[in-house]
Design an enzyme around this catalytic site. Structure first.
Site, PDB file in Angstrom:
ATOM      1  N   HIS A 117      98.536   9.379  12.323  1.00 48.95           N
ATOM      2  CA  HIS A 117      99.009   8.886  13.842  1.00 48.95           C
ATOM      3  C   HIS A 117     100.278   8.346  14.022  1.00 48.95           C
ATOM      4  O   HIS A 117     100.450   7.083  13.573  1.00 48.95           O
ATOM      5  CB  HIS A 117      97.861   7.999  14.688  1.00 48.95           C
ATOM      6  CG  HIS A 117      96.649   8.785  14.734  1.00 48.95           C
ATOM      7  ND1 HIS A 117      96.431   9.942  15.486  1.00 48.95           N
ATOM      8  CD2 HIS A 117      95.283   8.556  13.978  1.00 48.95           C
ATOM      9  CE1 HIS A 117      95.212  10.310  15.585  1.00 48.95           C
ATOM     10  NE2 HIS A 117      94.476   9.533  14.479  1.00 48.95           N
TER      11      HIS A 117
ATOM     12  N   HIS B  10      96.319  16.177  10.592  1.00 47.41           N
ATOM     13  CA  HIS B  10      94.985  16.269   9.748  1.00 47.41           C
ATOM     14  C   HIS B  10      94.819  17.185   8.603  1.00 47.41           C
ATOM     15  O   HIS B  10      95.174  18.117   9.012  1.00 47.41           O
ATOM     16  CB  HIS B  10      93.803  16.492  11.129  1.00 47.41           C
ATOM     17  CG  HIS B  10      92.552  16.540  10.190  1.00 47.41           C
ATOM     18  ND1 HIS B  10      92.059  18.028  10.146  1.00 47.41           N
ATOM     19  CD2 HIS B  10      91.435  16.047   9.741  1.00 47.41           C
ATOM     20  CE1 HIS B  10      90.722  18.037   9.841  1.00 47.41           C
ATOM     21  NE2 HIS B  10      90.528  16.841   9.171  1.00 47.41           N
TER      22      HIS B  10
ATOM     23  N   VAL C  13      89.927  18.536   2.561  1.00 46.51           N
ATOM     24  CA  VAL C  13      89.298  19.666   1.395  1.00 46.51           C
ATOM     25  C   VAL C  13      88.006  19.176   1.244  1.00 46.51           C
ATOM     26  O   VAL C  13      87.878  17.900   0.944  1.00 46.51           O
ATOM     27  CB  VAL C  13      90.214  19.924   0.512  1.00 46.51           C
ATOM     28  CG1 VAL C  13      91.430  20.753   1.000  1.00 46.51           C
ATOM     29  CG2 VAL C  13      90.819  18.782  -0.034  1.00 46.51           C
TER      30      VAL C  13
ATOM     31  N   HIS D  68     103.387  26.847  10.285  1.00 46.06           N
ATOM     32  CA  HIS D  68     102.486  28.188   9.929  1.00 46.06           C
ATOM     33  C   HIS D  68     103.011  29.022   8.985  1.00 46.06           C
ATOM     34  O   HIS D  68     102.197  29.586   8.305  1.00 46.06           O
ATOM     35  CB  HIS D  68     102.416  28.999  11.357  1.00 46.06           C
ATOM     36  CG  HIS D  68     101.377  28.428  12.299  1.00 46.06           C
ATOM     37  ND1 HIS D  68      99.935  28.713  12.160  1.00 46.06           N
ATOM     38  CD2 HIS D  68     101.507  27.444  13.179  1.00 46.06           C
ATOM     39  CE1 HIS D  68      99.349  28.115  13.085  1.00 46.06           C
ATOM     40  NE2 HIS D  68     100.190  27.393  13.878  1.00 46.06           N
TER      41      HIS D  68
ATOM     42  N   HIS E 156      85.216  21.678  26.917  1.00 47.86           N
ATOM     43  CA  HIS E 156      84.982  20.721  28.009  1.00 47.86           C
ATOM     44  C   HIS E 156      86.190  20.654  28.752  1.00 47.86           C
ATOM     45  O   HIS E 156      86.286  20.256  30.010  1.00 47.86           O
ATOM     46  CB  HIS E 156      84.344  19.525  27.886  1.00 47.86           C
ATOM     47  CG  HIS E 156      84.888  18.528  26.908  1.00 47.86           C
ATOM     48  ND1 HIS E 156      84.986  18.449  25.810  1.00 47.86           N
ATOM     49  CD2 HIS E 156      85.623  17.481  27.626  1.00 47.86           C
ATOM     50  CE1 HIS E 156      85.756  17.395  25.204  1.00 47.86           C
ATOM     51  NE2 HIS E 156      86.084  16.857  26.150  1.00 47.86           N
TER      52      HIS E 156
ATOM     53  N   ARG F  11      79.300   5.499   5.624  1.00 48.16           N
ATOM     54  CA  ARG F  11      80.283   4.307   5.901  1.00 48.16           C
ATOM     55  C   ARG F  11      80.997   4.493   7.355  1.00 48.16           C
ATOM     56  O   ARG F  11      82.033   5.362   7.422  1.00 48.16           O
ATOM     57  CB  ARG F  11      81.225   3.997   5.031  1.00 48.16           C
ATOM     58  CG  ARG F  11      81.752   2.651   5.053  1.00 48.16           C
ATOM     59  CD  ARG F  11      82.572   2.392   3.886  1.00 48.16           C
ATOM     60  NE  ARG F  11      83.264   0.936   3.894  1.00 48.16           N
ATOM     61  CZ  ARG F  11      84.453   0.671   4.466  1.00 48.16           C
ATOM     62  NH1 ARG F  11      85.219   1.621   4.645  1.00 48.16           N
ATOM     63  NH2 ARG F  11      84.921  -0.507   4.496  1.00 48.16           N
TER      64      ARG F  11
END
Length: 316
Positions: free
Chosen positions: A108, A118, A121, A157, A187, A272
């Site tokens: 971020h 993000h 694997v 890409h 949503h 965790r």
């Protein structure tokens, strides 16, 4: 999922690669930030008395010059029963014990012109009594810009396509479509970002082939992301851009808490919590029924960049 496991499955080799990948990603993001370093928490869960055993290494960088927060997690866990998130699309595996390992990264940036990113694997191996193990690989990477640039999307890409190219001409298009479908907020009726690659339940072609593909995806993240970071990190911004970034980060939070399978898997298997929720941005805001001003750069994000698009077709 096409094939079941064979004696050639080599979990220790996968785990060794994941350790090396986490170290490589850590070094690269620290070098890009130029100011902050990652804090590491090594954690373990005992084999008895808990739903989940194993451990991992959680690394978090905060308040850097470039990254407001970045996290790179490595986990290697096992349990006596797969959680619901892992068997929702494969009910025949319900009740199996499992081993899961993976590396996940979330970045971020502070500057709204630098996109969030993000990557993940992972490898799963599930067994039941004397049955042959069922194994699969998954992962991918995706980009979430707040202010879009065509050249950044094309580069992202193109690098994703390069990761897939050695494995067949249709692999990139399949993984791109899967990414567009997965990182979609139903949503809101909008995608989280401009996509990338996503694959899951991969075991067709044998262990060596699938492991090679997972490595290629993991190895192509830095070449995909860092050139975009360097291109945008010095762009000046003000309160307007920062407020829009924080608003759009809300979509990131909504997706991760409502839809993300990795988050659900971790929470349902008593993982965790601090490591699982490391992916959330440190600062975020929501605003009731907010709409971008027509013709603004913010509106362009919705009208152009968050629309289904063949980014490679723009590469002329």
């Amino acid at each position: 999922m096409k094939n079941e496991g064979t004696p050639s499955v080599d979990g220790p080799t996968v785990l060794a690669y994941l350790h090396e990948l986490q170290d490589r990603l850590t070094e690269a993001l620290e070098a890009a930030d130029r100011a902050a370093t990652f804090r590491e928490d090594t954690w373990t869960r005992p084999a008895a008395g808990t739903a989940l055993a194993g451990g991992g290494r959680s690394r978090v960088l905060r308040e850097g010059a470039l990254f407001e927060q970045a996290g790179i997690n490595l986990s290697h866990v096992m349990g006596s029963r797969l959680p619901p998130s892992a068997t929702a699309q494969r009910p025949e595996l319900a009740g199996r014990s499992f081993e899961a390992m993976g590396v996940s990264l979330v970045a971020h940036p502070r500057n709204p012109y630098v996109p969030a990113a993000h990557a993940n694997v992972r490898f799963f191996n599930a067994s039941k009594n004397d049955a042959d193990p069922v194994w699969w690989f998954g992962g991918g990477f995706d980009l979430t810009p707040y202010y879009g640039f065509e050249e950044d999307c094309i580069h992202w890409h193109r690098t994703a396509q390069a990761a897939c190219e050695p494995f067949g001409p249709e692999v990139y298009s399949g993984c791109k479509c899967a990414c567009d479908e997965y990182f979609f907020l139903k949503h809101r009726n909008e995608p989280r970002g401009i996509g990338g690659l996503f694959f899951d339940d991969l075991n067709e072609g044998g262990f060596a082939h699938c492991f090679a593909f997972m490595r290629s995806v993991g190895d192509h993240f830095l070449p995909a992301y860092l050139p975009i970071v360097e291109r945008r990190r010095k762009w000046s911004y003000g309160e307007r851009e920062r407020e829009f970034q924080l608003y759009r980060r809300g979509r990131y939070v909504e997706f991760n808490l409502v839809y993300d399978r990795g988050t659900l898997f971790g929470l349902q298997s008593s993982g965790r919590t601090e490591s699982i929720l490391m992916s959330l941005p440190p600062r975020v805001r929501w605003e009731y029924d907010w709409r971008p001003e027509p013709g603004s750069p913010e509106a362009q994000l919705y009208n152009f960049f968050l629309q289904p698009r063949d980014w490679l077709a723009l590469d002329v």
